[in-house]
Scaffold this active site. Structure first.
Site, PDB file in Angstrom:
ATOM      1  N   THR A   9      38.340 -53.583  40.416  1.00  0.00           N
ATOM      2  CA  THR A   9      38.866 -52.501  41.221  1.00  0.00           C
ATOM      3  C   THR A   9      40.421 -52.320  41.080  1.00  0.00           C
ATOM      4  OG1 THR A   9      38.949 -54.039  42.917  1.00  0.00           O
ATOM      5  CG2 THR A   9      37.040 -52.687  42.974  1.00  0.00           C
ATOM      6  N   GLY A  10      41.129 -53.297  40.433  1.00  0.00           N
ATOM      7  CA  GLY A  10      42.574 -53.010  40.320  1.00  0.00           C
ATOM      8  C   GLY A  10      43.060 -52.058  39.244  1.00  0.00           C
ATOM      9  N   VAL A  12      44.574 -52.641  36.525  1.00  0.00           N
ATOM     10  CA  VAL A  12      44.313 -53.085  35.068  1.00  0.00           C
ATOM     11  C   VAL A  12      42.817 -53.532  34.983  1.00  0.00           C
ATOM     12  CG1 VAL A  12      44.375 -55.164  33.420  1.00  0.00           C
ATOM     13  CG2 VAL A  12      46.282 -54.340  34.615  1.00  0.00           C
ATOM     14  N   CYS A 126      52.767 -58.030  29.398  1.00  0.00           N
ATOM     15  CA  CYS A 126      52.852 -56.821  28.838  1.00  0.00           C
ATOM     16  C   CYS A 126      53.883 -56.695  27.882  1.00  0.00           C
ATOM     17  CB  CYS A 126      52.539 -55.608  29.787  1.00  0.00           C
ATOM     18  SG  CYS A 126      53.350 -56.007  31.322  1.00  0.00           S
ATOM     19  N   HIS A 234      56.091 -49.200  29.368  1.00  0.00           N
ATOM     20  CA  HIS A 234      57.338 -49.998  29.239  1.00  0.00           C
ATOM     21  C   HIS A 234      58.111 -49.601  28.024  1.00  0.00           C
ATOM     22  CE1 HIS A 234      55.782 -52.199  32.339  1.00  0.00           C
ATOM     23  NE2 HIS A 234      55.502 -53.254  32.002  1.00  0.00           N
TER      24      HIS A 234
HETATM   25  C1  2RA Z   1      55.368 -56.234  35.054  1.00  0.00           C
HETATM   26  N1  2RA Z   1      55.050 -57.492  33.061  1.00  0.00           N
HETATM   27  O1  2RA Z   1      55.397 -55.111  34.390  1.00  0.00           O
HETATM   28  C2  2RA Z   1      54.838 -57.251  34.524  1.00  0.00           C
HETATM   29  C3  2RA Z   1      53.464 -57.786  34.939  1.00  0.00           C
HETATM   30  N2  2RA Z   1      52.641 -56.705  34.812  1.00  0.00           N
HETATM   31  O2  2RA Z   1      55.549 -56.251  36.418  1.00  0.00           O
END
Ligand code: 2RA
Length: 335
Positions: A9-10, A12, A126, A234
């Site tokens: 349910t999160g 990811v 990630c 990111h």
């Molecule tokens: C962040 N890489 O972006 C770390 C954990 N997902 O907060």
């Protein structure tokens, strides 16, 4: 394949369900697992409703594979229980990543380290995943001496509370805070906790995980990780010093022909990778390729990826796909 998604349910976990469906992973039975407060909730997978179950119930159902995104402490406690029942665990937390007995895998880089004996497999951080996908072909060709990386990380990497904080701040609503400061119209040079050497855990993950995944401790890495108010993924500014000289056109061609990479690099037409374009895609996008004119044998580049997909859910599912393809996922054995 009987597939458990632990943390279903999160942010990811939900993305794992989406990617399993999109990639048509051979799920014969789906077992969504979450904390006590979510047991009984219904989730939809491929148009069918499934009730969230407890960890104990999930283990008794003997899944072939369990995709975990439930936090480090839950994984430390629960992953061994699944593994003992014969389930192969692929864990997205940091719990097992630096354990010398556990594999840390990005399929485009080091899937070949996996064996049928690996019952707990660690999914890297990630920000590390997207970087090593780009580093791998370059390291093989030119041997990397040193990497200097600065990241620009989406609030989705923190979780739902951070997304809510950003959206509330945008609307001028005072709500729960995931960060010590305002994130909207701001940047925080602080991801995870600070360690005694002045770096954050996130920065040290990029250093240590890169060496483990690349299988080469000689690669020097230094990182500055920064939280920014974006959603799609990111971004990373990466400076790479090689042992051997390179040709820029050859670098571009090498990346264009490497697995999991899309080169977006045409600045004359303002084409470069951006999080909004990477959102909900599985590839790693690379652009702004150029020589570092301050130092020989050194390349600058810009790397963007959806941190919930290639940075988490998709990478984990690609590991599972590899295990299925190589017949390394065994049937769950009698507990
Ligand atoms: C962040 N890489 O972006 C770390 C954990 N997902 O907060």
């Amino acid at each position: 394949m009987k597939v458990a998604v632990v943390g279903a349910t999160g942010l990811v976990g939900t993305k794992m369900l989406q990617v399993l469906a999109e990639r048509n992973f051979p799920v014969t039975e789906l077992i969504p697992v979450a904390s006590e407060k979510s047991i009984g909730k219904e989730i939809t997978y491929k148009g069918k409703q499934y009730k969230v179950v407890s960890v104990a119930d999930a283990i008794s159902m003997k899944p072939d594979v369990a995709l975990f995104s439930a936090g480090g402490s839950a994984s430390l406690e629960q992953a061994p229980l699944f593994a003992a029942a014969g389930t192969t665990v692929i864990d997205n937390s940091s719990a097992w990543r630096m354990d010398p007995t556990k594999k840390l895998v990005v399929p485009e880089v080091n899937a070949d380290v996996l064996t049928a004996e690996d019952k707990i497999i660690a999914n890297p951080n990630c920000s590390t995943i997207q970087m090593v996908v780009a580093l791998k072909p370059l390291h093989d060709k030119y041997k990397i001496k040193r990497v200097v990386v600065s990241t620009y990380q989406s609030v989705t990497g923190t979780g739902v509370k951070a997304v809510d904080q950003l959206m509330n701040e945008r609307k001028g609503i005072d709500g729960p805070k995931a960060y010590p400061y305002t994130i909207d119209l701001n940047v925080l040079p602080h991801i995870d906790v600070f360690t005694e050497n002045g770096y954050t855990k996130e920065e040290m993950k990029m250093v240590k995980e890169t060496n483990k995944i690349m299988g080469d401790d000689s690669i020097k890495v230094t990182a500055t990780t920064v939280r920014i108010p974006v959603m799609g993924g990111h971004s990373e500014s990466v400076n790479i010093e090689f042992l051997h000289e390179f040709d820029l056109a050859e670098v571009r061609s090498l990346l264009e022909n490497s697995p999991g990479i899309i080169v977006v690099d045409d600045v004359a037409n303002l084409k470069y990778p951006m999080p909004l374009d990477a959102h909900d895609k599985d590839e790693v996008f690379i652009g702004r390729l150029r020589r570092d004119e301050s130092q020989e044998k050194t390349l600058n580049c810009w790397i963007v990826a959806d941190n919930l997909r290639k940075g988490a859910a998709t990478n984990a599912i690609q590991i599972a796909e590899y295990l299925v393809e190589k017949h390394l996922i065994g049937q769950a054995v009698e507990a």
